[in-house]
Design a protein around this motif. Structure first.
Motif, mmCIF file in Angstrom:
data_model
loop_
_atom_site.group_PDB
_atom_site.id
_atom_site.type_symbol
_atom_site.label_atom_id
_atom_site.label_comp_id
_atom_site.label_asym_id
_atom_site.label_seq_id
_atom_site.Cartn_x
_atom_site.Cartn_y
_atom_site.Cartn_z
ATOM 1 N N ARG A 204 41.789 38.420 31.526
ATOM 2 C CA ARG A 204 40.339 38.362 31.339
ATOM 3 C C ARG A 204 39.698 37.406 32.343
ATOM 4 O O ARG A 204 38.629 37.694 32.883
ATOM 5 C CB ARG A 204 40.030 37.924 29.902
ATOM 6 C CG ARG A 204 38.562 37.608 29.619
ATOM 7 C CD ARG A 204 37.626 38.812 29.816
ATOM 8 N NE ARG A 204 36.243 38.406 29.673
ATOM 9 C CZ ARG A 204 35.497 38.645 28.577
ATOM 10 N NH1 ARG A 204 36.018 39.303 27.552
ATOM 11 N NH2 ARG A 204 34.251 38.239 28.520
ATOM 12 N N ARG A 205 40.348 36.270 32.617
ATOM 13 C CA ARG A 205 39.791 35.335 33.605
ATOM 14 C C ARG A 205 39.699 35.982 34.987
ATOM 15 O O ARG A 205 38.707 35.814 35.704
ATOM 16 C CB ARG A 205 40.645 34.068 33.681
ATOM 17 C CG ARG A 205 40.534 33.159 32.492
ATOM 18 C CD ARG A 205 40.917 31.716 32.841
ATOM 19 N NE ARG A 205 42.213 31.624 33.497
ATOM 20 C CZ ARG A 205 43.370 31.515 32.856
ATOM 21 N NH1 ARG A 205 43.390 31.518 31.533
ATOM 22 N NH2 ARG A 205 44.507 31.406 33.527
ATOM 23 N N VAL A 206 40.732 36.712 35.357
ATOM 24 C CA VAL A 206 40.727 37.384 36.661
ATOM 25 C C VAL A 206 39.654 38.463 36.688
ATOM 26 O O VAL A 206 38.952 38.641 37.700
ATOM 27 C CB VAL A 206 42.112 37.964 36.971
ATOM 28 C CG1 VAL A 206 42.087 38.743 38.270
ATOM 29 C CG2 VAL A 206 43.154 36.853 37.052
ATOM 30 N N SER A 207 39.509 39.188 35.587
ATOM 31 C CA SER A 207 38.471 40.211 35.505
ATOM 32 C C SER A 207 37.083 39.596 35.657
ATOM 33 O O SER A 207 36.247 40.091 36.427
ATOM 34 C CB SER A 207 38.576 40.954 34.165
ATOM 35 O OG SER A 207 37.469 41.806 33.978
ATOM 36 N N ASP A 208 36.813 38.509 34.936
ATOM 37 C CA ASP A 208 35.505 37.860 35.030
ATOM 38 C C ASP A 208 35.227 37.392 36.452
ATOM 39 O O ASP A 208 34.113 37.548 36.971
ATOM 40 C CB ASP A 208 35.447 36.662 34.074
ATOM 41 C CG ASP A 208 35.394 37.066 32.605
ATOM 42 O OD1 ASP A 208 35.086 38.240 32.322
ATOM 43 O OD2 ASP A 208 35.673 36.201 31.748
ATOM 44 N N ALA A 209 36.254 36.808 37.090
ATOM 45 C CA ALA A 209 36.075 36.309 38.454
ATOM 46 C C ALA A 209 35.770 37.455 39.419
ATOM 47 O O ALA A 209 34.966 37.304 40.346
ATOM 48 C CB ALA A 209 37.324 35.553 38.904
ATOM 49 N N THR A 210 36.409 38.597 39.213
ATOM 50 C CA THR A 210 36.184 39.743 40.095
ATOM 51 C C THR A 210 34.773 40.291 39.926
ATOM 52 O O THR A 210 34.094 40.615 40.919
ATOM 53 C CB THR A 210 37.223 40.836 39.805
ATOM 54 O OG1 THR A 210 38.533 40.302 40.019
ATOM 55 C CG2 THR A 210 37.014 42.035 40.715
ATOM 56 N N ILE A 211 34.310 40.391 38.683
ATOM 57 C CA ILE A 211 32.948 40.878 38.447
ATOM 58 C C ILE A 211 31.932 39.894 39.022
ATOM 59 O O ILE A 211 30.913 40.298 39.611
ATOM 60 C CB ILE A 211 32.719 41.120 36.948
ATOM 61 C CG1 ILE A 211 33.585 42.298 36.485
ATOM 62 C CG2 ILE A 211 31.257 41.413 36.657
ATOM 63 C CD1 ILE A 211 33.552 42.560 34.998
ATOM 64 N N ASP A 212 32.210 38.595 38.883
ATOM 65 C CA ASP A 212 31.329 37.594 39.494
ATOM 66 C C ASP A 212 31.301 37.733 41.018
ATOM 67 O O ASP A 212 30.257 37.545 41.648
ATOM 68 C CB ASP A 212 31.789 36.186 39.124
ATOM 69 C CG ASP A 212 31.499 35.831 37.670
ATOM 70 O OD1 ASP A 212 30.681 36.529 37.041
ATOM 71 O OD2 ASP A 212 32.104 34.868 37.168
ATOM 72 N N LEU A 213 32.450 38.061 41.610
ATOM 73 C CA LEU A 213 32.497 38.253 43.057
ATOM 74 C C LEU A 213 31.587 39.408 43.474
ATOM 75 O O LEU A 213 30.797 39.279 44.415
ATOM 76 C CB LEU A 213 33.927 38.538 43.508
ATOM 77 C CG LEU A 213 34.086 38.953 44.975
ATOM 78 C CD1 LEU A 213 33.732 37.788 45.901
ATOM 79 C CD2 LEU A 213 35.491 39.462 45.254
ATOM 80 N N VAL A 214 31.695 40.529 42.783
ATOM 81 C CA VAL A 214 30.853 41.683 43.115
ATOM 82 C C VAL A 214 29.378 41.305 43.003
ATOM 83 O O VAL A 214 28.559 41.643 43.874
ATOM 84 C CB VAL A 214 31.196 42.867 42.202
ATOM 85 C CG1 VAL A 214 30.226 44.032 42.434
ATOM 86 C CG2 VAL A 214 32.641 43.331 42.431
ATOM 87 N N ALA A 215 29.030 40.576 41.953
ATOM 88 C CA ALA A 215 27.635 40.169 41.772
ATOM 89 C C ALA A 215 27.177 39.246 42.897
ATOM 90 O O ALA A 215 25.994 39.258 43.285
ATOM 91 C CB ALA A 215 27.466 39.491 40.421
ATOM 92 N N SER A 216 28.092 38.448 43.444
ATOM 93 C CA SER A 216 27.729 37.480 44.499
ATOM 94 C C SER A 216 27.359 38.150 45.806
ATOM 95 O O SER A 216 26.788 37.494 46.688
ATOM 96 C CB SER A 216 28.880 36.504 44.727
ATOM 97 O OG SER A 216 29.952 37.109 45.449
#
Length: 321
Positions: free
Chosen positions: A184-196
């Motif tokens: 879940r942490r990796v998933s959240d970080a990846t979605i945050d990356l896309v948003a960035s």
């Protein structure tokens, strides 16, 4: 050149002999945007397998250095596709991939599953959102391409056909998708990356749109709230509409390589280039030991397929479109 001329060229080739050329034409000329998105989601799916998501969280590469890990993964995979399996640049990329993987205790089953996502997810994405469906020719070529990549990575019991890859993927996900805090942490970080990648005011909308593209099995594994039906419908309809618009456009005359994607941002020296041997992580080695000196000492021992040892690879000089 008319819209379907490239497809005619692809169908004129032999997928058992010309699989690399077919795969390049499909990925770089017919569907460059779709292949980028599909391969992003392919790698993202693997986080829902606890043994994979947990390991990625423990390395912290996808949580603390998300953009760099995204860029290096994209560039290494792109180097293999662009340069092939006999060119020194492609072989250097394979060696780097193998050196990184062999620093960790990764099961053959997990490695094979990741390989399956690369074959299956582009077909499923393009079937849903692309401007045309992939042909049997292209699916046979894709299976041949990733069988070859898998052999160079030392993966055992690789599926033979596209249907075999698909069955392997579905069975593995049915058996292994589950909740894990690290995943879940990796998933959240990846979605945050896309948003960035977008202006900050749009970040919440980008996050919602990304989650709306996830299927129910991923939502359950990561314990995300299901998106509102209207949001999911709107997002998916918008991506399908893009595919229909692309169908009306003239065909791409020049290939668009993954290294040209604007999402890659860790190398501000464009177009001065980078060394493929410097990409990725170097667990257990200093930076100076892990780059070209490691490549020189290690030769091609990190690739299980015999090759003549290449000379030191040149720096890539990507061109922006």
């Amino acid at each position: 050149m008319r819209r379907y001329d490239r497809l005619k060229e692809i169908l004129s080739l032999d997928p058992e002999r010309d699989w690399l050329e077919i795969y390049r034409l499909t990925a770089y000329c017919e569907f460059p945007w779709d292949f980028t998105r599909a391969l992003e989601f392919a790698l993202y799916r693997t986080y829902a397998v606890p043994s994979i998501g947990r390991l990625l969280a423990e390395t912290a590469e996808l949580t603390d250095r998300t953009q760099k890990r995204y860029d290096d993964t994209s560039l290494l995979l792109d180097a293999v596709t662009e340069h092939g399996f006999e060119n020194e640049t492609g072989l250097t990329a394979i060696r780097r991939i193998n050196q990184m993987h062999r620093s960790y205790d990764i099961s053959n089953d997990d490695m094979r599953y990741v390989l399956c996502t690369f074959v299956v997810m582009p077909e499923r994405w393009i079937k849903r959102f692309g401007w045309r469906a992939l042909t049997g020719h292209e699916l046979r070529a894709s299976a041949a391409y990733y069988r070859t990549l898998g052999r160079h990575m030392g993966i055992r019991d690789i599926p033979e056909t596209f249907a075999d890859f698909e069955r392997c993927l579905d069975a593995y996900e049915d058996a292994h998708f589950d909740w894990d805090e690290g995943g879940r942490r990796v998933s959240d970080a990846t979605i945050d990356l896309v948003a960035s990648w977008y202006p900050r005011p749009l970040a919440p909308l980008v996050r919602d749109a990304t989650v709306a593209l996830l299927d129910d099995s991923l939502l359950r594994a990561f314990r995300y709230d299901a998106p509102r039906p209207a949001v999911r419908s709107l997002v998916r309809r918008a991506v399908r509409l893009r595919g229909r618009a692309v169908r009306l456009m003239p065909p791409r005359r020049k290939p668009h390589y993954g290294r040209q994607n604007w999402e890659i941002r860790s190398y501000p020296g464009y177009p001065d280039g980078y060394h493929v041997a410097d990409l990725g992580t170097f667990p257990g080695a200093s930076r100076s030991e892990g780059t070209s000196s490691t490549a020189r000492r290690g030769g091609l021992s990190a690739c299980p397929v015999p090759h003549a040892a290449p000379s030191e690879p040149r720096a890539e000089r990507p061109e922006r479109p």
